[in-house]
Write an enzyme that holds these catalytic residues in place. Structure first.
Site, PDB file in Angstrom:
ATOM      1  N   ARG A  73      50.337 -15.786  36.380  1.00  0.00           N
ATOM      2  CA  ARG A  73      51.695 -15.399  36.759  1.00  0.00           C
ATOM      3  C   ARG A  73      51.915 -15.782  38.205  1.00  0.00           C
ATOM      4  O   ARG A  73      51.121 -15.419  39.083  1.00  0.00           O
ATOM      5  CB  ARG A  73      51.952 -13.904  36.570  1.00  0.00           C
ATOM      6  CG  ARG A  73      53.415 -13.567  36.909  1.00  0.00           C
ATOM      7  CD  ARG A  73      53.855 -12.176  36.543  1.00  0.00           C
ATOM      8  NE  ARG A  73      55.299 -12.067  36.722  1.00  0.00           N
ATOM      9  CZ  ARG A  73      56.109 -11.326  36.017  1.00  0.00           C
ATOM     10  NH1 ARG A  73      55.644 -10.586  35.051  1.00  0.00           N
ATOM     11  NH2 ARG A  73      57.415 -11.303  36.269  1.00  0.00           N
ATOM     12  N   ASP A 115      57.348 -17.488  37.382  1.00  0.00           N
ATOM     13  CA  ASP A 115      58.269 -16.551  38.044  1.00  0.00           C
ATOM     14  C   ASP A 115      58.471 -16.930  39.515  1.00  0.00           C
ATOM     15  O   ASP A 115      57.589 -17.518  40.140  1.00  0.00           O
ATOM     16  CB  ASP A 115      57.686 -15.128  37.933  1.00  0.00           C
ATOM     17  CG  ASP A 115      58.740 -14.059  38.186  1.00  0.00           C
ATOM     18  OD1 ASP A 115      59.946 -14.391  38.190  1.00  0.00           O
ATOM     19  OD2 ASP A 115      58.351 -12.888  38.386  1.00  0.00           O
ATOM     20  N   LEU A 134      53.105  -8.054  32.955  1.00  0.00           N
ATOM     21  CA  LEU A 134      53.186  -9.068  31.887  1.00  0.00           C
ATOM     22  C   LEU A 134      54.617  -9.304  31.421  1.00  0.00           C
ATOM     23  O   LEU A 134      54.896 -10.299  30.745  1.00  0.00           O
ATOM     24  CB  LEU A 134      52.305  -8.662  30.697  1.00  0.00           C
ATOM     25  CG  LEU A 134      50.794  -8.830  30.921  1.00  0.00           C
ATOM     26  CD1 LEU A 134      50.001  -8.249  29.757  1.00  0.00           C
ATOM     27  CD2 LEU A 134      50.416 -10.303  31.111  1.00  0.00           C
ATOM     28  N   THR A 178      63.455 -12.254  26.169  1.00  0.00           N
ATOM     29  CA  THR A 178      64.531 -11.555  25.444  1.00  0.00           C
ATOM     30  C   THR A 178      65.367 -10.727  26.423  1.00  0.00           C
ATOM     31  O   THR A 178      66.560 -10.538  26.220  1.00  0.00           O
ATOM     32  CB  THR A 178      63.951 -10.637  24.332  1.00  0.00           C
ATOM     33  OG1 THR A 178      62.849  -9.892  24.870  1.00  0.00           O
ATOM     34  CG2 THR A 178      63.454 -11.431  23.143  1.00  0.00           C
ATOM     35  N   ASN A 208      65.950 -11.595  29.565  1.00  0.00           N
ATOM     36  CA  ASN A 208      66.699 -12.465  30.485  1.00  0.00           C
ATOM     37  C   ASN A 208      68.148 -12.706  30.040  1.00  0.00           C
ATOM     38  O   ASN A 208      68.992 -13.119  30.835  1.00  0.00           O
ATOM     39  CB  ASN A 208      65.993 -13.815  30.678  1.00  0.00           C
ATOM     40  CG  ASN A 208      64.720 -13.733  31.503  1.00  0.00           C
ATOM     41  OD1 ASN A 208      63.810 -14.548  31.330  1.00  0.00           O
ATOM     42  ND2 ASN A 208      64.621 -12.758  32.415  1.00  0.00           N
TER      43      ASN A 208
HETATM   44  C1  IPE Z   1      59.412 -13.006  33.316  1.00  0.00           C
HETATM   45  O1  IPE Z   1      60.044 -13.037  34.540  1.00  0.00           O
HETATM   46  C2  IPE Z   1      60.100 -13.929  32.346  1.00  0.00           C
HETATM   47  C3  IPE Z   1      59.973 -15.349  32.629  1.00  0.00           C
HETATM   48  C4  IPE Z   1      59.246 -15.888  33.567  1.00  0.00           C
HETATM   49  C5  IPE Z   1      60.706 -16.211  31.748  1.00  0.00           C
HETATM   50  P1  IPE Z   1      61.159 -11.953  34.931  1.00  0.00           P
HETATM   51  O2  IPE Z   1      61.585 -12.300  36.302  1.00  0.00           O
HETATM   52  O3  IPE Z   1      62.204 -11.902  33.890  1.00  0.00           O
HETATM   53  O4  IPE Z   1      60.334 -10.605  34.898  1.00  0.00           O
HETATM   54  P2  IPE Z   1      60.556  -9.244  35.671  1.00  0.00           P
HETATM   55  O5  IPE Z   1      61.988  -8.844  35.468  1.00  0.00           O
HETATM   56  O6  IPE Z   1      60.250  -9.500  37.114  1.00  0.00           O
HETATM   57  O7  IPE Z   1      59.579  -8.288  35.066  1.00  0.00           O
HETATM   58  C1  IPE Z   2      61.692 -17.148  36.703  1.00  0.00           C
HETATM   59  O1  IPE Z   2      62.277 -16.996  37.942  1.00  0.00           O
HETATM   60  C2  IPE Z   2      62.577 -17.879  35.726  1.00  0.00           C
HETATM   61  C3  IPE Z   2      63.164 -17.016  34.704  1.00  0.00           C
HETATM   62  C4  IPE Z   2      62.884 -15.769  34.486  1.00  0.00           C
HETATM   63  C5  IPE Z   2      64.153 -17.630  33.836  1.00  0.00           C
HETATM   64  P1  IPE Z   2      63.221 -15.777  38.300  1.00  0.00           P
HETATM   65  O2  IPE Z   2      64.622 -16.200  38.060  1.00  0.00           O
HETATM   66  O3  IPE Z   2      62.805 -14.565  37.590  1.00  0.00           O
HETATM   67  O4  IPE Z   2      62.956 -15.649  39.856  1.00  0.00           O
HETATM   68  P2  IPE Z   2      62.876 -14.308  40.711  1.00  0.00           P
HETATM   69  O5  IPE Z   2      61.883 -13.412  40.063  1.00  0.00           O
HETATM   70  O6  IPE Z   2      64.246 -13.734  40.716  1.00  0.00           O
HETATM   71  O7  IPE Z   2      62.430 -14.772  42.054  1.00  0.00           O
HETATM   72 MG    MG Z   3      61.539 -13.052  38.096  1.00  0.00          MG
END
Ligand code: IPE
Ligand code: IPE
Ligand code: MG
Length: 253
Positions: A193, A25, A200, A71, A73
């Site tokens: 993480r 993340d 999670l 799912t 995303n």
């Molecule tokens: C979790 O990250 C999913 C992935 C790393 C692929 P997100 O950025 O989607 O999670 P939230 O929205 O902060 O919970």
């Molecule tokens: C994780 O990075 C990658 C995916 C969830 C695909 P993010 O795109 O969630 O990055 P932040 O959380 O917005 O910084």
């Molecule tokens: Mg994120």
């Protein structure tokens, strides 16, 4: 693959986690800090994936699971989803020979059928090419959501009961595990993480029952193999009790 990685640090090879899972993340925030488009953060993040896959293989991790697309995303802006799918395809193609050479097997957990057809084709080709590799299993979690995984498992089990392939009494924890995408894999010993979020986000909810959790403030594009090794060292110092009172002597699975 020969490396001086292990001898440079004090990692106990007999207490390595069998299965490490990473919630990658922070790509968007990495880009935002640089006044760049989020997609450039994902691009940089894919470089980190490359280096961490190599590091995990060198260290001797048996299973590495990377949460790449949830799912949930799919609800991001269309342009970002499209860019992520393009990057994913590029990664699968560009890493094919490296995975083969390094004896790494590629597997997908999640709704592979929901990915664009061209991405699925490249994934299938890389999975087929690496199917006999056995030094490390690389699981990419794509269109993965734990609740979807469990719901699908329950449906499969219900169907088998309906058709009398199984009976009500056959429902055990092992049976449920055997109907998840992670069937036949050890539960993650360690879940990392990045980007400092304490949640999670629908990742491996069933499998994480006794996982050790490590939250790093580092944004995924800045994550390095040195930090990865530090986290593994931290893991090796933990006492996993699994609900018991005795101190464990082994952290590995
Ligand atoms: C979790 O990250 C999913 C992935 C790393 C692929 P997100 O950025 O989607 O999670 P939230 O929205 O902060 O919970
Ligand atoms: C994780 O990075 C990658 C995916 C969830 C695909 P993010 O795109 O969630 O990055 P932040 O959380 O917005 O910084
Ligand atoms: Mg994120």
């Amino acid at each position: 693959m020969k490396s001086n990685l292990i001898k440079d640090v004090i990692l106990n090879p007999s207490r390595l986690p069998s299965h490490v899972a990473i919630i990658m993340d922070g790509n968007g925030r990495w880009a935002k800090k640089r006044l760049m488009n989020r997609v450039l953060g994902h691009e940089q993040g894919s470089q980190t994936v490359r280096s961490i896959v190599t590091a995990a293989r060198e260290i001797g991790i048996g299973t590495l699971t990377l949460y790449a697309f949830s799912t949930e995303n799919w609800a991001r802006p269309k342009s970002e989803v499209k860019a992520l799918m393009m990057l994913l395809k590029k990664f699968i193609v560009s890493e094919r020979q490296t995975l083969l050479k390094n004896n790494i097997r590629l597997n997908i957990i999640g709704q592979k059928h929901k990915l664009p057809q061209d991405v699925q084709n490249e994934i299938d080709a890389t999975m087929a090419l690496t199917i006999n590799n056995d030094a490390m299993l690389l699981n990419l979690a794509l269109s993965y959501g734990s609740r979807e995984e469990i719901t699908t498992a329950v449906k499969k089990i219900a169907r088998k009961i309906e058709s009398r392939e199984l009976s009500f009494e056959d429902i055990t924890q092992d049976l449920i595990s055997d109907h998840l995408y992670t069937k036949a894999m050890p539960d993650p010993d360690l879940i990392i993480r990045t980007s400092g979020e304490y949640r999670l986000s629908n990742f491996l909810l069933w499998q994480a029952a006794y996982s050790e959790i490590y939250i790093s403030d580092t944004l995924w594009p800045d994550f390095t193999k040195d930090e990865f090794i530090e986290i593994l060292k931290n893991f090796q110092e933990r006492d996993r009790r699994f609900g018991k009172v005795t101190c464990s002597t082994s952290n590995g699975g």
